[in-house]
Design a protein around this motif. Structure first.
Motif, short mmCIF file in Angstrom:
data_model
loop_
_atom_site.label_atom_id
_atom_site.label_comp_id
_atom_site.label_asym_id
_atom_site.label_seq_id
_atom_site.Cartn_x
_atom_site.Cartn_y
_atom_site.Cartn_z
N HIS A 1 0.83 -1.20 0.00
CA HIS A 1 0.00 0.00 0.00
C HIS A 1 0.86 1.25 0.00
CE1 HIS A 1 -2.90 3.03 1.25
NE2 HIS A 1 -2.01 3.40 2.15
N HIS A 2 1.86 1.22 0.85
CA HIS A 2 2.69 2.41 0.99
C HIS A 2 3.43 2.73 -0.30
CE1 HIS A 2 4.36 5.49 3.55
NE2 HIS A 2 5.50 5.31 2.93
N GLU A 3 3.90 1.70 -0.96
CA GLU A 3 4.61 1.94 -2.22
C GLU A 3 3.66 2.47 -3.28
OE1 GLU A 3 7.24 -1.21 -3.38
OE2 GLU A 3 8.08 -1.34 -1.35
N ALA A 4 2.43 1.97 -3.25
CA ALA A 4 1.43 2.48 -4.19
C ALA A 4 1.19 3.96 -3.92
CB ALA A 4 0.13 1.69 -4.06
N LEU A 5 1.09 4.29 -2.64
CA LEU A 5 0.84 5.67 -2.26
C LEU A 5 1.98 6.57 -2.71
CD1 LEU A 5 -1.15 7.48 -0.70
CD2 LEU A 5 0.17 7.01 1.37
N GLU A 6 3.19 6.08 -2.47
CA GLU A 6 4.36 6.85 -2.89
C GLU A 6 4.35 7.10 -4.38
OE1 GLU A 6 7.96 5.90 0.16
OE2 GLU A 6 8.14 5.15 -1.88
N GLN A 7 4.04 6.03 -5.09
CA GLN A 7 4.00 6.11 -6.54
C GLN A 7 2.93 7.11 -6.99
OE1 GLN A 7 4.23 2.18 -8.16
NE2 GLN A 7 3.82 2.90 -10.22
N ALA A 8 1.79 7.08 -6.30
CA ALA A 8 0.70 7.98 -6.65
C ALA A 8 1.11 9.43 -6.40
CB ALA A 8 -0.54 7.64 -5.83
N LEU A 9 1.86 9.63 -5.33
CA LEU A 9 2.23 11.00 -4.98
C LEU A 9 3.27 11.61 -5.91
CD1 LEU A 9 2.23 10.78 -1.09
CD2 LEU A 9 0.79 12.23 -2.49
N THR A 10 3.91 10.75 -6.70
CA THR A 10 4.91 11.30 -7.61
C THR A 10 4.29 11.87 -8.87
OG1 THR A 10 5.22 9.14 -8.59
CG2 THR A 10 6.76 9.77 -6.85
N CYS A 11 3.04 11.53 -9.14
CA CYS A 11 2.45 12.05 -10.37
C CYS A 11 2.12 13.53 -10.19
CB CYS A 11 1.24 11.23 -10.82
SG CYS A 11 -0.34 11.83 -10.23
N GLU A 12 2.25 14.26 -11.25
CA GLU A 12 2.20 15.73 -11.20
C GLU A 12 0.90 16.24 -10.58
OE1 GLU A 12 4.12 18.86 -10.96
OE2 GLU A 12 5.10 17.14 -11.93
N ALA A 13 -0.20 15.70 -11.07
CA ALA A 13 -1.50 16.19 -10.61
C ALA A 13 -1.67 15.95 -9.11
CB ALA A 13 -2.61 15.49 -11.38
N CYS A 14 -1.19 14.75 -8.64
CA CYS A 14 -1.40 14.41 -7.24
C CYS A 14 -0.55 15.27 -6.32
CB CYS A 14 -1.08 12.95 -7.00
SG CYS A 14 -2.05 11.86 -8.02
N ARG A 15 0.57 15.71 -6.85
CA ARG A 15 1.43 16.51 -6.01
C ARG A 15 0.69 17.79 -5.59
NH1 ARG A 15 7.10 16.84 -8.68
NH2 ARG A 15 6.81 14.62 -8.92
N VAL A 16 -0.13 18.25 -6.48
CA VAL A 16 -0.92 19.43 -6.17
C VAL A 16 -2.00 19.08 -5.15
CG1 VAL A 16 -2.28 21.30 -7.15
CG2 VAL A 16 -0.48 20.21 -8.51
N GLU A 17 -2.59 17.91 -5.33
CA GLU A 17 -3.72 17.54 -4.47
C GLU A 17 -3.33 16.42 -3.51
OE1 GLU A 17 -7.83 17.77 -5.46
OE2 GLU A 17 -7.24 17.68 -7.57
N ARG A 18 -2.31 16.66 -2.76
CA ARG A 18 -1.82 15.62 -1.86
C ARG A 18 -2.85 15.17 -0.84
NH1 ARG A 18 4.51 16.76 -0.58
NH2 ARG A 18 5.17 16.21 -2.66
N THR A 19 -3.57 16.12 -0.32
CA THR A 19 -4.56 15.80 0.71
C THR A 19 -5.54 14.76 0.19
OG1 THR A 19 -4.40 18.13 1.18
CG2 THR A 19 -5.99 16.88 2.46
N ARG A 20 -5.97 15.03 -1.05
CA ARG A 20 -6.96 14.14 -1.63
C ARG A 20 -6.37 12.74 -1.86
NH1 ARG A 20 -9.12 11.58 -4.89
NH2 ARG A 20 -7.25 11.49 -6.18
N THR A 21 -5.16 12.71 -2.35
CA THR A 21 -4.50 11.42 -2.59
C THR A 21 -4.32 10.65 -1.27
OG1 THR A 21 -3.31 12.37 -4.44
CG2 THR A 21 -2.45 10.32 -3.53
N LEU A 22 -3.92 11.39 -0.24
CA LEU A 22 -3.72 10.72 1.05
C LEU A 22 -5.03 10.18 1.60
CD1 LEU A 22 -1.10 13.00 2.81
CD2 LEU A 22 -0.81 10.64 2.06
#
Lengths: 151, 342
Positions: B59-80
């Protein structure tokens, strides 16, 4: 208590027929989970319980799909003198369960002794009832009550 | 969603694009399909005996991977938040199964009690009934001996000797099953006898210091006896010890027992066995059943020390924790609903 009562009286469980959903496919399972989760939210269940209620619905629906092919899951608010909660009934007209006690034993269920399936459902709810007759289908009724500090 | 591929260093059957996608998606909410997928993923992991930690790492690696995408970096709260929701789903099958482990544990304990009880019963039968029958036969042989012609007496002597052997073996088997002495004479005598046998049989130098001046309650005697027995089984099998000291006594209302050996300790075992193994699990289980404790200290090369303690019943519970025999499932409580437990 009565394991051989006709499944037809199942819906007399107070307040548990507000939402009735047919379970016939994977999409139906997803829909039932979504409705159950939303209902649990409306009723005031905390996030942890909402997840467990969705898990219970998953297992009940899986049971219907695996053993009867199709069935119905109904759910609604449950009320008692001093507490309220959610009630869920899973009903099918499938082959029924020959030995209910065995079906509630880990290891004899589909979960292969891992504590999922019906035994798993029983552990995450407060009230659990099952009625089944060979050839006449199965009805499982569960209720989960709001904890005092959460309501 | 075709641009999302599983991380190459993770087995593709665990980290799936379906699990990752909701964390990257720019829609506001995690859909039920994704949540259900996470649930099924957790369910399958449980069924395949995957470790909970592997799941969390996945899970954590998936989350990390998700957070590296450009759009998610802006919306970290939502991704988390999406990640949190998915993680709950992923782990809920484990929460469901947890109760099963507790129940299995309780069932195992009662099966163990049953076995102990049966061993006790069979040992009694061997020792008493069969033993008495052998004794009766020996008496009959003795009286026959007087009436027999001189030349037949040696042959009768042989039969009599075989009967003595049989008697000895019956007692031995009974003792192995359950030391009747434990029930008749108590823990101190039974342990003394057991240790004497070890001294003679295994050539181990055993010091036994017992300060028990009275019999312990029955329910404590058997667990302590079995625990010491198990400790010696471990020592003989793994420890390469030459000296063992066993002490037992009552210290401030607690039955305290220690088994100290001068063997190689846990870490140094040639079989690569890092921990104390199943033997110690058995000891812990026995002590747990009588509200007792087990402490083990082991230094490689400097032996192992096992300390057992259990409160005498009737003593005021100062530790506060009261043990129940096990959780009962609340099935079929159809009548008045129980108020929610807080």
């Amino acid at each position: 208590m009565n394991r051989s009562a006709s499944p037809s009286n199942v819906l007399q469980w107070p307040g548990t027929a507000d939402i009735v959903m047919t379970i016939n496919s994977d999409e139906d399972i997803v829909a039932a989970r979504a409705r159950g989760r939303a209902l649990a939210g409306v009723l005031g269940f905390p996030p942890k319980d909402r997840v467990l209620i969705a898990a219970a619905i998953s297992e009940l629906a899986r049971n219907i799909r695996d053993y009867a092919g199709r069935g119905v899951i109904s759910m609604g608010a449950a009320r008692a003198r001093s507490t309220r909660g959610i009630g869920v009934i899973a009903r099918d007209n499938g082959p029924g369960i020959g030995n209910v006690d065995l079906a509630l034993t880990d290891g004899f269920s589909t979960s292969g002794g891992l504590g999922l399936g019906l035994p798993g459902v029983r552990r995450v709810v407060d009230d659990f009832e099952i009625e089944s007759r060979a050839g006449a289908g199965t009805a499982v009724r569960v209720r989960k009550w709001l904890k005092a500090d959460a309501s | 969603m075709s641009e999302i591929v599983p991380a190459p260093d993770l087995p593709s059957h665990t980290l799936t694009s379906e699990y990752l996608a909701p964390m990257r998606a720019d829609t506001g909410v995690v859909g039920e399909t994704a949540l259900r997928h996470a649930y099924d993923l957790g369910r399958a992991a449980l069924a395949q005996h995957q470790s909970l930690l592997d799941i969390v790492v996945m899970h954590h690696e998936a989350l990390e991977q998700a957070l590296t995408c450009e759009a998610c970096r802006v919306e970290r709260t939502r991704t988390l938040r999406a990640g949190g929701e998915l993680l709950s789903e992923l782990l809920s099958p484990f929460a469901m199964a947890q109760g099963a482990f507790l129940e299995a544990n309780a069932a195992l304990r009662s099966a163990n009690d049953l076995l102990e009880h049966e061993a006790q019963r069979v040992a009694r039968l061997l020792h008493d009934s069969a033993g008495q029958m052998v004794f009766a036969v020996q008496l009959a042989l003795a009286s026959l001996d007087r009436d027999l012609p001189e030349d037949l007496r040696p042959r009768l002597g042989e039969v009599s000797q075989l009967m003595s052997l049989l008697d000895h073996q019956l007692r031995q088997h009974a003792h192995e099953l359950y030391p009747v002495m434990l029930e008749d004479l108590g823990l101190a005598a039974a342990l003394g006898d057991f240790i004497e046998n070890i001294r003679r049989g295994a050539g181990l130098n055993v010091v036994f210091r017992c300060t028990l001046d009275r019999r312990l309650p029955r329910e404590l005697e058997s667990p302590f006896y079995r625990a010491v027995q198990q400790a010696f089984a471990n020592i003989l099998k793994h420890a390469h010890a030459t000296e063992v000291t066993v002490t037992i006594g009552i210290v401030r209302g607690v039955v305290a027992c220690s088994i100290v050996d001068n063997g190689i300790g846990f870490a140094a075992r040639p079989d690569g066995h890092a921990g104390p193994g199943l033997g110690l699990v058995g000891i812990r289980e026995r002590m747990k059943a009588i509200n007792g404790t087990v402490r083990v200290t082991s230094t490689p090369g400097h032996g192992t020390k096992i300390m057992l303690g259990a409160p005498l019943p009737g003593r005021k519970e100062t530790s506060g924790v009261k043990r129940h025999s096990g959780r009962r499932p609340r099935a079929r409580t159809a009548g008045a609903p129980k108020p929610a437990r807080s």
